[in-house]
Motif scaffolding. Structure first.
Motif, PDB file in Angstrom:
ATOM      1  N   GLU A  23      16.491   2.760  33.987  1.00 26.82           N
ATOM      2  CA  GLU A  23      16.534   3.924  33.096  1.00 26.82           C
ATOM      3  C   GLU A  23      17.562   3.719  31.980  1.00 26.82           C
ATOM      4  O   GLU A  23      17.312   4.048  30.815  1.00 26.82           O
ATOM      5  CB  GLU A  23      16.873   5.176  33.906  1.00 26.82           C
ATOM      6  CG  GLU A  23      15.803   5.549  34.931  1.00 26.82           C
ATOM      7  CD  GLU A  23      16.284   6.608  35.914  1.00 26.82           C
ATOM      8  OE1 GLU A  23      17.392   7.159  35.698  1.00 26.82           O
ATOM      9  OE2 GLU A  23      15.567   6.885  36.898  1.00 26.82           O
ATOM     10  N   ILE A  24      18.720   3.184  32.352  1.00 29.51           N
ATOM     11  CA  ILE A  24      19.761   2.918  31.349  1.00 29.51           C
ATOM     12  C   ILE A  24      19.299   1.826  30.389  1.00 29.51           C
ATOM     13  O   ILE A  24      19.440   1.931  29.167  1.00 29.51           O
ATOM     14  CB  ILE A  24      21.076   2.493  32.039  1.00 29.51           C
ATOM     15  CG1 ILE A  24      21.599   3.618  32.943  1.00 29.51           C
ATOM     16  CG2 ILE A  24      22.129   2.102  31.011  1.00 29.51           C
ATOM     17  CD1 ILE A  24      22.752   3.189  33.841  1.00 29.51           C
ATOM     18  N   TYR A  25      18.732   0.786  30.977  1.00 30.91           N
ATOM     19  CA  TYR A  25      18.283  -0.374  30.203  1.00 30.91           C
ATOM     20  C   TYR A  25      17.297   0.042  29.114  1.00 30.91           C
ATOM     21  O   TYR A  25      17.358  -0.437  27.973  1.00 30.91           O
ATOM     22  CB  TYR A  25      17.634  -1.370  31.162  1.00 30.91           C
ATOM     23  CG  TYR A  25      17.337  -2.729  30.581  1.00 30.91           C
ATOM     24  CD1 TYR A  25      18.253  -3.758  30.687  1.00 30.91           C
ATOM     25  CD2 TYR A  25      16.127  -2.988  29.947  1.00 30.91           C
ATOM     26  CE1 TYR A  25      17.981  -5.012  30.176  1.00 30.91           C
ATOM     27  CE2 TYR A  25      15.844  -4.236  29.426  1.00 30.91           C
ATOM     28  CZ  TYR A  25      16.778  -5.244  29.547  1.00 30.91           C
ATOM     29  OH  TYR A  25      16.500  -6.479  29.028  1.00 30.91           O
ATOM     30  N   ALA A  26      16.387   0.955  29.468  1.00 30.44           N
ATOM     31  CA  ALA A  26      15.364   1.387  28.509  1.00 30.44           C
ATOM     32  C   ALA A  26      15.985   2.044  27.281  1.00 30.44           C
ATOM     33  O   ALA A  26      15.419   1.989  26.182  1.00 30.44           O
ATOM     34  CB  ALA A  26      14.398   2.349  29.194  1.00 30.44           C
ATOM     35  N   GLN A  27      17.154   2.645  27.457  1.00 27.70           N
ATOM     36  CA  GLN A  27      17.801   3.335  26.341  1.00 27.70           C
ATOM     37  C   GLN A  27      18.634   2.395  25.465  1.00 27.70           C
ATOM     38  O   GLN A  27      18.978   2.739  24.340  1.00 27.70           O
ATOM     39  CB  GLN A  27      18.689   4.457  26.882  1.00 27.70           C
ATOM     40  CG  GLN A  27      17.906   5.527  27.637  1.00 27.70           C
ATOM     41  CD  GLN A  27      18.802   6.618  28.172  1.00 27.70           C
ATOM     42  OE1 GLN A  27      19.723   7.064  27.498  1.00 27.70           O
ATOM     43  NE2 GLN A  27      18.542   7.056  29.395  1.00 27.70           N
ATOM     44  N   PHE A  28      18.970   1.225  26.012  1.00 27.84           N
ATOM     45  CA  PHE A  28      19.840   0.316  25.264  1.00 27.84           C
ATOM     46  C   PHE A  28      19.152  -0.988  24.859  1.00 27.84           C
ATOM     47  O   PHE A  28      19.767  -1.818  24.202  1.00 27.84           O
ATOM     48  CB  PHE A  28      21.083  -0.025  26.101  1.00 27.84           C
ATOM     49  CG  PHE A  28      22.048   1.114  26.237  1.00 27.84           C
ATOM     50  CD1 PHE A  28      22.988   1.373  25.257  1.00 27.84           C
ATOM     51  CD2 PHE A  28      22.007   1.945  27.340  1.00 27.84           C
ATOM     52  CE1 PHE A  28      23.875   2.425  25.379  1.00 27.84           C
ATOM     53  CE2 PHE A  28      22.890   3.002  27.477  1.00 27.84           C
ATOM     54  CZ  PHE A  28      23.827   3.246  26.493  1.00 27.84           C
ATOM     55  N   GLN A  29      17.902  -1.171  25.262  1.00 26.01           N
ATOM     56  CA  GLN A  29      17.242  -2.431  24.955  1.00 26.01           C
ATOM     57  C   GLN A  29      16.986  -2.569  23.449  1.00 26.01           C
ATOM     58  O   GLN A  29      16.818  -1.575  22.740  1.00 26.01           O
ATOM     59  CB  GLN A  29      15.930  -2.555  25.721  1.00 26.01           C
ATOM     60  CG  GLN A  29      14.858  -1.568  25.335  1.00 26.01           C
ATOM     61  CD  GLN A  29      13.586  -1.792  26.129  1.00 26.01           C
ATOM     62  OE1 GLN A  29      13.391  -2.848  26.709  1.00 26.01           O
ATOM     63  NE2 GLN A  29      12.713  -0.802  26.155  1.00 26.01           N
ATOM     64  N   LYS A  30      16.949  -3.803  22.989  1.00 26.80           N
ATOM     65  CA  LYS A  30      16.722  -4.099  21.577  1.00 26.80           C
ATOM     66  C   LYS A  30      15.394  -4.836  21.441  1.00 26.80           C
ATOM     67  O   LYS A  30      15.192  -5.880  22.065  1.00 26.80           O
ATOM     68  CB  LYS A  30      17.860  -4.959  21.028  1.00 26.80           C
ATOM     69  CG  LYS A  30      19.218  -4.268  21.061  1.00 26.80           C
ATOM     70  CD  LYS A  30      20.315  -5.188  20.554  1.00 26.80           C
ATOM     71  CE  LYS A  30      21.675  -4.489  20.597  1.00 26.80           C
ATOM     72  NZ  LYS A  30      22.765  -5.395  20.143  1.00 26.80           N
ATOM     73  N   ILE A  31      14.491  -4.282  20.638  1.00 29.88           N
ATOM     74  CA  ILE A  31      13.181  -4.885  20.427  1.00 29.88           C
ATOM     75  C   ILE A  31      13.263  -5.851  19.246  1.00 29.88           C
ATOM     76  O   ILE A  31      13.710  -5.479  18.155  1.00 29.88           O
ATOM     77  CB  ILE A  31      12.110  -3.812  20.162  1.00 29.88           C
ATOM     78  CG1 ILE A  31      12.081  -2.801  21.317  1.00 29.88           C
ATOM     79  CG2 ILE A  31      10.742  -4.456  19.982  1.00 29.88           C
ATOM     80  CD1 ILE A  31      11.775  -3.401  22.669  1.00 29.88           C
ATOM     81  N   VAL A  32      12.859  -7.087  19.486  1.00 31.42           N
ATOM     82  CA  VAL A  32      12.904  -8.104  18.432  1.00 31.42           C
ATOM     83  C   VAL A  32      11.576  -8.862  18.400  1.00 31.42           C
ATOM     84  O   VAL A  32      10.778  -8.796  19.342  1.00 31.42           O
ATOM     85  CB  VAL A  32      14.067  -9.098  18.657  1.00 31.42           C
ATOM     86  CG1 VAL A  32      15.409  -8.389  18.596  1.00 31.42           C
ATOM     87  CG2 VAL A  32      13.912  -9.824  19.989  1.00 31.42           C
ATOM     88  N   ARG A  33      11.373  -9.577  17.308  1.00 30.98           N
ATOM     89  CA  ARG A  33      10.200 -10.444  17.163  1.00 30.98           C
ATOM     90  C   ARG A  33      10.657 -11.875  16.953  1.00 30.98           C
ATOM     91  O   ARG A  33      11.713 -12.119  16.365  1.00 30.98           O
ATOM     92  CB  ARG A  33       9.344 -10.013  15.970  1.00 30.98           C
ATOM     93  CG  ARG A  33       8.442  -8.832  16.225  1.00 30.98           C
ATOM     94  CD  ARG A  33       7.428  -8.690  15.095  1.00 30.98           C
ATOM     95  NE  ARG A  33       6.458  -7.641  15.367  1.00 30.98           N
ATOM     96  CZ  ARG A  33       5.294  -7.525  14.751  1.00 30.98           C
ATOM     97  NH1 ARG A  33       4.945  -8.414  13.814  1.00 30.98           N
ATOM     98  NH2 ARG A  33       4.469  -6.548  15.040  1.00 30.98           N
ATOM     99  N   VAL A  34       9.825 -12.813  17.424  1.00 28.06           N
ATOM    100  CA  VAL A  34      10.137 -14.219  17.220  1.00 28.06           C
ATOM    101  C   VAL A  34       8.829 -15.000  17.135  1.00 28.06           C
ATOM    102  O   VAL A  34       7.837 -14.651  17.788  1.00 28.06           O
ATOM    103  CB  VAL A  34      11.014 -14.765  18.373  1.00 28.06           C
ATOM    104  CG1 VAL A  34      10.268 -14.742  19.700  1.00 28.06           C
ATOM    105  CG2 VAL A  34      11.511 -16.168  18.064  1.00 28.06           C
TER     106      VAL A  34
END
Length: 423
Positions: free
Chosen positions: A311-322
């Motif tokens: 639950e915490i992770y979902a709020q702090f994750q960073k979406i990136v592309r590569v």
């Protein structure tokens, strides 16, 4: 000389006997003093070669057993004292179950310690020691009151990369939870089933390794998160500390009881002394406490910690592309597609392979195989992945190894081996 070193243990043993007779609780401070006296006496006996002496061998083993069981009892008492103050989200049924089983486990250890103390007194008397009749006074050992939480008024700590630290913490909680789950240790009701688990699937070495892993998580929390503004403002961070501390102390109980079982039980080491100890410490209750109390509840709490971490992770994750190259020479066939899906599973995040604007779910091997066909038709040499930065970072490592088509799984992705075996 032996008489002098025995006096402290005998005095506290007399007090322990009275406490047991009055059915009172034993405090952490009392257990700590008991452990100290037993440890001091054991060290003295070892220095003088008592374990190699027929007259004092039994006596020394009993003292060592008191120390080992006393340490386990100390940790259970600590858990029982702290449990009401952890900010948990447990059902009333679980709270009742854990409290009841903690009482039962501590009662078993207290009875076992009492049995060992009685045998220590008897053996000491046969060896010429004088009886000690007085007790430890209340001034020497004071009961410890339950800790009271002080008001939070500390200023915000400036921590560089605070959110990254929290993501790291969540990753560690999830990793430890999965590690413990993979031990595949379930509740066992009969003695034969328990014997198959201890020490063959759970022993002192494994318990120590798991406890060290959990301790590392707790240390990170206390260093980077505790008493920060971000902890105070995030409900999940307020709760997760308890779900790390509980498994840590329960694994310490498992560790010391495994230590006792492997060194002092006749099932492991045969001999008359081990047989006598087995008569004083019920084997079924001992193994039941290790498996059905210590490990069972440590696994429950760390799994709940993993859910909070997600639950915490979902709020702090960073979406990136590569953009990454396709596997050579066969593209996204079964093997590389499986590894990619396992990375997505490990990080429990959305991960997509994008071909001409169309997203393919990288959690699904079938979806990746479908994408592989489209990539082959178009003759593409590289594709785009989008997802959480942690998963993308692991994908970069995988791509550098040509998706392990012709190379071994790198150490950084060692979790793929375990996941592949269970896939």
């Amino acid at each position: 000389m032996v008489q002098e070193y025995c006096t402290g243990l005998f005095r506290i043993g007399n007090t322990f006997s009275e406490i047991m007779g009055q059915e009172k609780d034993v405090s952490r401070k009392f257990y700590s003093t008991l452990i100290h006296e037993a440890d001091s006496l054991e060290s003295f006996l070892d220095e003088h070669g008592a374990r190699e002496n027929r007259r004092w061998f039994y006596f020394t083993e009993y003292v060592a057993s008191i120390r080992n069981l006393g340490i386990a009892a100390f940790f259970i008492r600590h858990l029982m004292d702290r449990y009401p103050y952890y900010n948990l989200r447990e059902t009333p049924e679980l709270v009742e179950s854990f409290s009841r089983d903690s009482d039962r486990a501590l009662g078993f250890l207290n009875r076992s310690i009492m049995n060992l103390l009685k045998e220590t007194w008897s053996t000491g008397k046969r060896n010429g020691l004088e009886p000690v009749n007085d007790q430890i006074t209340s001034h020497e050992i004071a009961d410890i009151e339950a800790n009271k939480r002080l008001p939070r008024n500390i200023s915000q700590d400036e921590v560089k990369g605070e959110e990254d630290r929290i993501v790291d913490l969540c990753e560690k909680v999830k990793s430890v939870s999965r590690l413990m789950t993979r031990e595949n240790i379930d509740l066992a009701q009969d003695l034969d089933s328990l014997k198959k688990l201890v020490p063959y699937k759970m022993d002192e070495k494994k318990a120590r390794m798991l406890a060290n892993q959990v301790h590392s998580v707790q240390s990170d929390f206390d260093t980077y998160v505790k008493n920060t503004m971000i902890e105070q403002s995030h409900e999940g961070l307020k709760k997760i500390r308890g779900y790390v501390s509980l498994p840590l102390h329960l694994l310490e109980v498992v560790l010391w009881l495994c230590h006792f079982y492997e060194r002092h039980e006749d099932e492991i080491r045969h001999g008359e002394c081990k047989r006598k100890i087995s008569m004083m410490v019920d084997k079924n209750e001992l193994l039941n406490t290790i498996v059905n109390y210590g490990f069972h509840f440590s696994l429950h709490f760390i799994r709940e910690g993993e859910r909070i971490a997600d639950e915490i992770y979902a709020q702090f994750q960073k979406i990136v592309r590569v953009e990454l190259p396709i596997p050579k020479p066969l593209g996204f066939h079964a093997r590389p597609s499986t590894y990619i899906s396992l990375i997505a599973r490990e990080h429990n995040c959305d991960l997509f392979l994008i071909v001409d604007g169309e997203q393919y779910n990288a959690k699904s091997v079938m979806s990746l195989l479908q994408a592989g066909g489209a990539i082959a038709d178009k003759g593409l040499e590289a594709v785009t992945f989008e997802g959480d930065k942690r998963a993308i970072d692991d994908l970069k490592i995988l791509a550098r190894q040509n998706y392990c088509e012709d190379k071994k799984i790198p150490q950084e992705l060692s979790y793929l081996r375990a996941l592949k075996d269970t896939a």
